[in-house]
Design an enzyme around this catalytic site. Structure first.
Site, PDB file in Angstrom:
ATOM      1  N   ASP A  77      -2.966   9.888  -6.036  1.00 28.85           N
ATOM      2  CA  ASP A  77      -3.869   9.042  -6.814  1.00 28.85           C
ATOM      3  C   ASP A  77      -3.229   8.691  -8.154  1.00 28.85           C
ATOM      4  O   ASP A  77      -2.887   9.574  -8.940  1.00 28.85           O
ATOM      5  CB  ASP A  77      -5.186   9.807  -7.034  1.00 28.85           C
ATOM      6  N   THR A  97      -5.451   2.145  -8.919  1.00 32.82           N
ATOM      7  CA  THR A  97      -4.850   2.652 -10.159  1.00 32.82           C
ATOM      8  C   THR A  97      -3.329   2.510 -10.135  1.00 32.82           C
ATOM      9  O   THR A  97      -2.715   2.155 -11.127  1.00 32.82           O
ATOM     10  CB  THR A  97      -5.232   4.126 -10.394  1.00 32.82           C
ATOM     11  N   THR A  98      -2.723   2.774  -8.961  1.00 33.95           N
ATOM     12  CA  THR A  98      -1.265   2.604  -8.846  1.00 33.95           C
ATOM     13  C   THR A  98      -0.921   1.124  -8.979  1.00 33.95           C
ATOM     14  O   THR A  98       0.048   0.758  -9.654  1.00 33.95           O
ATOM     15  CB  THR A  98      -0.771   3.143  -7.488  1.00 33.95           C
ATOM     16  N   ASP A 130     -12.332   8.050  -4.600  1.00 33.57           N
ATOM     17  CA  ASP A 130     -11.873   6.656  -4.592  1.00 33.57           C
ATOM     18  C   ASP A 130     -12.638   5.842  -3.553  1.00 33.57           C
ATOM     19  O   ASP A 130     -13.089   4.730  -3.819  1.00 33.57           O
ATOM     20  CB  ASP A 130     -10.370   6.585  -4.275  1.00 33.57           C
TER      21      ASP A 130
END
Length: 558
Positions: free
Chosen positions: A64, A97-98, A394
């Site tokens: 994550d 997020t990445t 998520d």
């Protein structure tokens, strides 16, 4: 001559470090790119995990982006901006997020050659903001609504979104199993937006398939006193009393002084204390409740008292769990046992205490209000279960967002390639340098499909060329084509049910562009020295006077 004799102007404290100009901007860009390189390999279904070992000795294995960014403990001031955008993406949307870190790093990487060639950063910022607005408009245009479908159909579509999110996680192998669980949990809380209504409890042991969803509340057996085992462990349609008071003797002791004139009165004082606790317990029993839960302790006297009357009790229940029972069972937490009316009692279809692995759980299922759910996670290592919890967080966030904003876009790099093609075409209609900057923004968007290929071990150049050719078709049928992770070719992401909510992409583009523009607008970094101790100040002052010069960093006027 007179101008040369002017005194130095002391502006900044001695020891202040400043660096400015083009070199400083390039240094910031390099720092951000380095951070992007750290999380780059975690993107997509074939992304690798990071093992982060901190100074306390705790080990985290995660895929994550937000978790990795938090644990990296980045000290570079410009690179910290990436940590902030990863956090904001995580709290706003929950996933991507990445992607947001990668896009911000790539935008700056594309801007670097222009900065080196002497282009003013404000020109780049202006063009990037224009490109960002165009990209977001295009995403909205390409998004497909899942509104107006039947409940079953909608559940199926939401499960596809959850499966897309989970495919890049550690539990990707069981994504269908968990996607259905996540959708059921989100549907259970209805329109309520509070994430804490979905509880995730972790029980080591068993395998992932042993995980289950409770349509209600489940929490670990609390600390229990003598007499607990004599209590019944299962009820049908019980009344539930929720308290925020202690039910034990010591709670009646006050720091008070009592003066007695007759020793025989002492017994009446002791009896009064017992009478108070018995009075409380009698009122609990008279309420008709079969399950009594309290946030504070329920002592051994009360436990035995309830056991004798076939009532289940649990003290020291976590506040979060107690609130979730109140929301699900329809009860109200009481701070007094006086005047307990039927309206403040909750109820559920079945209450039971059940063994799950090495733990015993109190499970309330079939709750009338139904506005809560609990996922009980099983697995081998603790690190594995921790990562499974982050993955489910998520997926839950994504499904909640998809329920609220019911538009989805194709995943697998398809939407990025389509926006990239659109911006390249648009840039050709602009005269001036801005054409080059928007073109570089378009090129940066291709980092997502390229990285998906790299992480899966495919030839990125080959796959990207196929995607460019497909997206360039005038008919527009290639708009939903993305990387096919299974074959190493390209495939229709919509047809393969690789979807993500449009809000994820819009938020990612917005946040990444903002971060890139913020870093491009910085031309000087000033680092203040740590304030010295009084003793150090005095010593430095004496040295300064000894040299005959004032303290401070001198700046000569020109």
């Amino acid at each position: 001559m007179a101008s040369m004799m002017q005194p130095q102007i002391i502006l900044l404290k001695e020891g202040t470090d400043t660096s400015q100009g083009k070199a400083q901007l390039l240094s910031n860009i390099n720092a951000v790119t380095a951070v992007g390189d750290v999380v780059r390999t975690t993107l997509g279904p074939r992304g690798m995990d990071k093992l982060i070992h901190d100074d306390k000795g705790s080990v985290t294995i995660s895929n994550d982006g937000a978790t990795i960014m938090k644990l990296l403990d980045i000290v570079h001031p410009a690179a910290k901006i990436l940590v902030d955008i990863a956090k904001s993406q995580d709290s706003e949307v929950g996933d991507g997020t990445t992607t947001v870190v990668l896009l911000a790093a790539e935008f700056l990487k594309e801007a670097k050659p222009f900065v080196e060639d002497g282009v003013h950063s404000q020109n780049l910022i202006r063009s990037y903001r224009t490109a960002s607005a165009l990209a977001i408009e295009k995403v909205k245009e390409l998004a497909v609504s899942i509104e107006g479908k039947s409940v079953e159909e909608k559940k199926g579509l939401l499960a596809k979104c959850a499966a897309t999110t989970l495919s890049s996680k550690l539990i990707g192998g069981e994504k269908e199993f968990f996607a259905t669980m996540v959708v059921d949990a989100v549907m259970a809380i209805g329109d309520d937006d509070r994430l804490n209504l979905i509880g995730i409890k972790k029980v080591p042991g068993g395998n992932m398939r042993d995980s289950f969803l409770v349509d209600g509340v489940a929490f670990k057996k609390t600390f229990s006193y003598a007499g607990f085992e004599q209590q019944p462990k299962k009820f049908d349609n019980p009344k539930i009393l929720l308290l925020n008071i202690e039910l034990e003797l010591k709670s009646e002791k006050e720091n008070a002084e009592i003066r007695l004139s007759d020793p025989s009165q002492y017994q009446s004082i002791v009896d009064a204390e017992w009478n108070i606790i018995y009075d409380k317990l009698d009122k609990c029993v008279e309420s008709g409740a079969k399950v009594v839960l309290s946030r504070l302790a329920i002592g051994d006297l009360a436990t035995q008292y309830f056991a004798d009357r076939d009532i289940f009790c649990a003290g020291r229940v976590a506040e979060e769990d107690l609130n979730r029972v109140a929301a699900a069972a329809g009860g109200t937490i009481q701070t007094s046992v006086n005047n307990i009316i039927p309206e403040v009692l909750g109820t559920c279809e079945i209450f039971e205490e059940k063994q799950v692995g090495g733990e015993r759980f109190n499970i309330f299922s079939g709750c009338p209000s139904g506005r809560t759910a609990t996922i009980v996670l099983r697995g081998g290592a603790d690190q594995f279960i921790e990562e499974a919890e982050r993955s489910l967080h998520d997926a839950i966030m994504i499904v909640r967002r998809a329920v609220k904003n019911s538009t989805v876009v194709p995943g697998g790099g398809a939407i990025d390639m389509e926006i990239s093609k659109y911006l390249r075409q648009h840039s050709r209609t602009i005269a001036g340098k801005s054409q080059l900057f928007i073109n570089s923004y378009a090129k940066a968007l291709e980092v997502i499909p390229r990285q998906l290929c790299d992480n899966a071990g495919f030839d990125a150049t080959d796959v990207l060329n196929k995607l460019r050719q497909k997206h360039a078709m005038q008919s527009g049928e290639g708009a939903s084509y993305g990387v096919d992770i299974n074959t190493g070719g390209i495939a229709d992401s919509f047809a393969n049910f690789v979807w993500e909510p449009a809000v994820v992409k819009i938020n990612a583009i917005n946040a990444a562009t903002e971060a890139a523009c913020l870093i491009l607008s910085v031309d000087e970094t000033v680092k203040n020295p740590k304030s010295e101790s009084a003793q150090g100040d005095a010593a430095a002052g004496a040295m300064g006077r000894g040299r005959g010069g004032g303290r401070g960093r001198g700046m000569r006027r020109r």
